[in-house]
Write a protein that holds these residues in place. Sequence first.
Motif, short mmCIF file in Angstrom:
data_model
loop_
_atom_site.label_atom_id
_atom_site.label_comp_id
_atom_site.label_asym_id
_atom_site.label_seq_id
_atom_site.Cartn_x
_atom_site.Cartn_y
_atom_site.Cartn_z
N ASN A 93 88.66 114.41 61.77
CA ASN A 93 89.09 115.65 61.14
C ASN A 93 87.86 116.39 60.62
OD1 ASN A 93 91.85 115.07 61.51
ND2 ASN A 93 91.83 113.80 59.68
N CYS A 94 87.85 117.70 60.81
CA CYS A 94 86.73 118.51 60.35
C CYS A 94 87.26 119.62 59.44
CB CYS A 94 86.01 119.15 61.53
SG CYS A 94 85.29 117.97 62.66
N GLU A 95 86.45 119.94 58.42
CA GLU A 95 86.77 121.06 57.55
C GLU A 95 85.47 121.67 57.05
OE1 GLU A 95 89.23 119.78 54.30
OE2 GLU A 95 87.64 118.64 53.37
N PRO A 96 85.50 122.95 56.70
CA PRO A 96 84.28 123.58 56.19
C PRO A 96 83.84 122.95 54.86
CG PRO A 96 85.94 125.22 56.75
CD PRO A 96 86.59 123.89 56.84
N ARG A 97 82.56 123.02 54.62
CA ARG A 97 82.00 122.44 53.39
C ARG A 97 82.61 123.09 52.15
NH1 ARG A 97 77.71 119.33 52.49
NH2 ARG A 97 76.86 119.70 54.55
N TYR A 98 82.85 124.42 52.18
CA TYR A 98 83.38 125.05 50.98
C TYR A 98 84.78 124.55 50.65
CZ TYR A 98 85.97 128.25 54.08
OH TYR A 98 86.79 128.77 55.03
N VAL A 99 85.58 124.18 51.66
CA VAL A 99 86.91 123.63 51.40
C VAL A 99 86.77 122.22 50.82
CG1 VAL A 99 89.07 122.88 52.47
CG2 VAL A 99 88.03 125.03 53.16
N SER A 100 85.88 121.43 51.39
CA SER A 100 85.66 120.08 50.89
C SER A 100 85.15 120.09 49.45
CB SER A 100 84.66 119.36 51.80
OG SER A 100 84.41 118.08 51.34
N ASP A 101 84.21 120.99 49.17
CA ASP A 101 83.69 121.10 47.80
C ASP A 101 84.77 121.55 46.82
OD1 ASP A 101 81.25 120.35 48.77
OD2 ASP A 101 80.38 122.37 48.74
N PHE A 102 85.58 122.51 47.23
CA PHE A 102 86.64 123.01 46.36
C PHE A 102 87.69 121.94 46.12
CE2 PHE A 102 90.10 125.83 45.03
CZ PHE A 102 89.42 126.65 44.15
N ARG A 103 88.02 121.17 47.17
CA ARG A 103 88.99 120.10 47.03
C ARG A 103 88.49 119.05 46.03
NH1 ARG A 103 92.69 118.62 50.88
NH2 ARG A 103 91.45 119.64 52.48
N SER A 104 87.21 118.66 46.14
CA SER A 104 86.68 117.64 45.22
C SER A 104 86.61 118.18 43.80
CB SER A 104 85.32 117.16 45.69
OG SER A 104 84.35 118.16 45.57
#
Length: 174
Positions: A93-104
């Motif tokens: 699964n891939c997602e943009p870094r900004y989504v990953s950062d916002f999720r964390s």
Amino acid sequence: MTKHLSCVFNQTLQFALFVACLGWCCQLVAHTSQPSYNTAESLNQKSIPQLKHAFDKQRFAFLSLFKSISETAKSDMICRYHKPVGSQVASKNCEPRYVSDFRSMLEQTPSQSGIDVNRLPSDEHLRLLTQGTREEAFEHVAALIATHPELYQSFTRLDDIHQRMQQQAVSEEN
């Protein structure tokens, strides 16, 4: 003696004709028999699972090329393997870094009673909260595709596979 030579000559001639006819028959059978291949592959059509596999393969090739070209860390793609609970099959699964950062960031928000599963962000929640950043990232990707021919070709192949998947799905519905 000439009678014996004549008999040997006739037998040799008959044997040579037999071998020639046998070779000719083998060639005729080889040219007239139907080749054994799948009809779908001969028409350059693939089944939907084959198209999905090709799409995933091309998508990851596109993302890898994008990652090597893009200089903006915020629009970088992060790919991870994930195993659903109860499964031994991992999927990428891939997602943009900004989504990953916002999720964390949302997951680290303190709660009074520890981790509250109901407060964990859903994908729709993240999509809504990152809408502005998402539009900027789309513009960045479009600019890179427009300026890099190899990225454009990779995207075009990805789009072709996607269109074939849609056409195949429509043809199977009818």
